[in-house]
Design a protein around this motif. Sequence first.
Motif, PDB file in Angstrom:
ATOM      1  N   LEU A  29      36.225  34.689  27.196  1.00 39.01           N
ATOM      2  CA  LEU A  29      36.475  35.582  28.326  1.00 39.01           C
ATOM      3  C   LEU A  29      37.864  35.337  28.920  1.00 39.01           C
ATOM      4  O   LEU A  29      38.615  36.279  29.195  1.00 39.01           O
ATOM      5  N   THR A  30      38.198  34.073  29.104  1.00 41.47           N
ATOM      6  CA  THR A  30      39.479  33.717  29.714  1.00 41.47           C
ATOM      7  C   THR A  30      40.644  34.061  28.794  1.00 41.47           C
ATOM      8  O   THR A  30      41.682  34.546  29.255  1.00 41.47           O
ATOM      9  N   ALA A  31      40.489  33.852  27.501  1.00 48.99           N
ATOM     10  CA  ALA A  31      41.560  34.161  26.551  1.00 48.99           C
ATOM     11  C   ALA A  31      41.831  35.669  26.514  1.00 48.99           C
ATOM     12  O   ALA A  31      42.987  36.101  26.527  1.00 48.99           O
ATOM     13  N   VAL A  32      40.776  36.467  26.470  1.00 55.12           N
ATOM     14  CA  VAL A  32      40.958  37.920  26.443  1.00 55.12           C
ATOM     15  C   VAL A  32      41.568  38.390  27.765  1.00 55.12           C
ATOM     16  O   VAL A  32      42.470  39.236  27.776  1.00 55.12           O
ATOM     17  N   PHE A  33      41.107  37.830  28.872  1.00 55.91           N
ATOM     18  CA  PHE A  33      41.701  38.166  30.168  1.00 55.91           C
ATOM     19  C   PHE A  33      43.198  37.844  30.169  1.00 55.91           C
ATOM     20  O   PHE A  33      44.021  38.643  30.625  1.00 55.91           O
ATOM     21  N   THR A  34      43.573  36.692  29.650  1.00 55.68           N
ATOM     22  CA  THR A  34      44.975  36.278  29.605  1.00 55.68           C
ATOM     23  C   THR A  34      45.781  37.233  28.744  1.00 55.68           C
ATOM     24  O   THR A  34      46.896  37.629  29.102  1.00 55.68           O
ATOM     25  N   TYR A  35      45.229  37.632  27.614  1.00 55.65           N
ATOM     26  CA  TYR A  35      45.924  38.580  26.750  1.00 55.65           C
ATOM     27  C   TYR A  35      46.102  39.930  27.458  1.00 55.65           C
ATOM     28  O   TYR A  35      47.188  40.506  27.446  1.00 55.65           O
ATOM     29  N   GLU A  36      45.031  40.405  28.080  1.00 61.57           N
ATOM     30  CA  GLU A  36      45.115  41.685  28.790  1.00 61.57           C
ATOM     31  C   GLU A  36      46.108  41.619  29.948  1.00 61.57           C
ATOM     32  O   GLU A  36      46.800  42.592  30.231  1.00 61.57           O
ATOM     33  N   LYS A  37      46.185  40.483  30.608  1.00 61.88           N
ATOM     34  CA  LYS A  37      47.136  40.319  31.706  1.00 61.88           C
ATOM     35  C   LYS A  37      48.570  40.410  31.173  1.00 61.88           C
ATOM     36  O   LYS A  37      49.441  41.006  31.803  1.00 61.88           O
ATOM     37  N   THR A  38      48.810  39.838  30.011  1.00 65.14           N
ATOM     38  CA  THR A  38      50.124  39.910  29.381  1.00 65.14           C
ATOM     39  C   THR A  38      50.483  41.365  29.078  1.00 65.14           C
ATOM     40  O   THR A  38      51.594  41.816  29.365  1.00 65.14           O
ATOM     41  N   ILE A  39      49.541  42.112  28.524  1.00 74.23           N
ATOM     42  CA  ILE A  39      49.759  43.525  28.208  1.00 74.23           C
ATOM     43  C   ILE A  39      49.993  44.326  29.496  1.00 74.23           C
ATOM     44  O   ILE A  39      50.943  45.108  29.596  1.00 74.23           O
ATOM     45  N   HIS A  40      49.153  44.116  30.489  1.00 75.99           N
ATOM     46  CA  HIS A  40      49.223  44.858  31.745  1.00 75.99           C
ATOM     47  C   HIS A  40      50.567  44.654  32.441  1.00 75.99           C
ATOM     48  O   HIS A  40      51.219  45.609  32.850  1.00 75.99           O
TER      49      HIS A  40
END
Length: 164
Positions: A29-40
């Motif tokens: 969950l945290t890794a995907v959130f971190t990736y999405e934050k980078t994209i956002h």
Amino acid sequence: MYPVRLGVKTAEKRIRALLKNNHHAEALLTAVFTYEKTIHRTLKQLIVSSGFRSKDAEKLLKNIQGFNRQKNIWPCFDPQNRNLPELIDNKHWQHISKAVKMRNDLVHGVRAYNLDLCKEVTEEILALISHTIEQFETQYGFNGWTRITVRIKSKLHSDPKIKT
């Protein structure tokens, strides 16, 4: 989950600590959130760079929340009209689609996944975060984890193509 000012290295350390302590689903969950934050955050910088005011970029992003929506709108703001899979590289991209689906299933209680699979996918996403940050830095000079440039006054209509 954590502020951007802590930086991506701190985020990666936290994800690795979750893996070390056998919290594989939480690490995913945290890794995907971190990736999405980078994209956002990178998309926000692209929107500002294209001439929108920072406030307008925030309004736009509120209307295109969600990973797939941001992925679909990306070419509109990329200076060379590239899509994310093209920019990141398709062989890496396949991992994020799978991870986002797993994260959504976990969050919404649709399905539980084997913890070994969660660990494996988390490791793939950690590698993808590093790869994506390198790509963004190379292509845009911005990686999603540095300070976003603020634009107060719009530059959108400085060269109008219609009668104003």
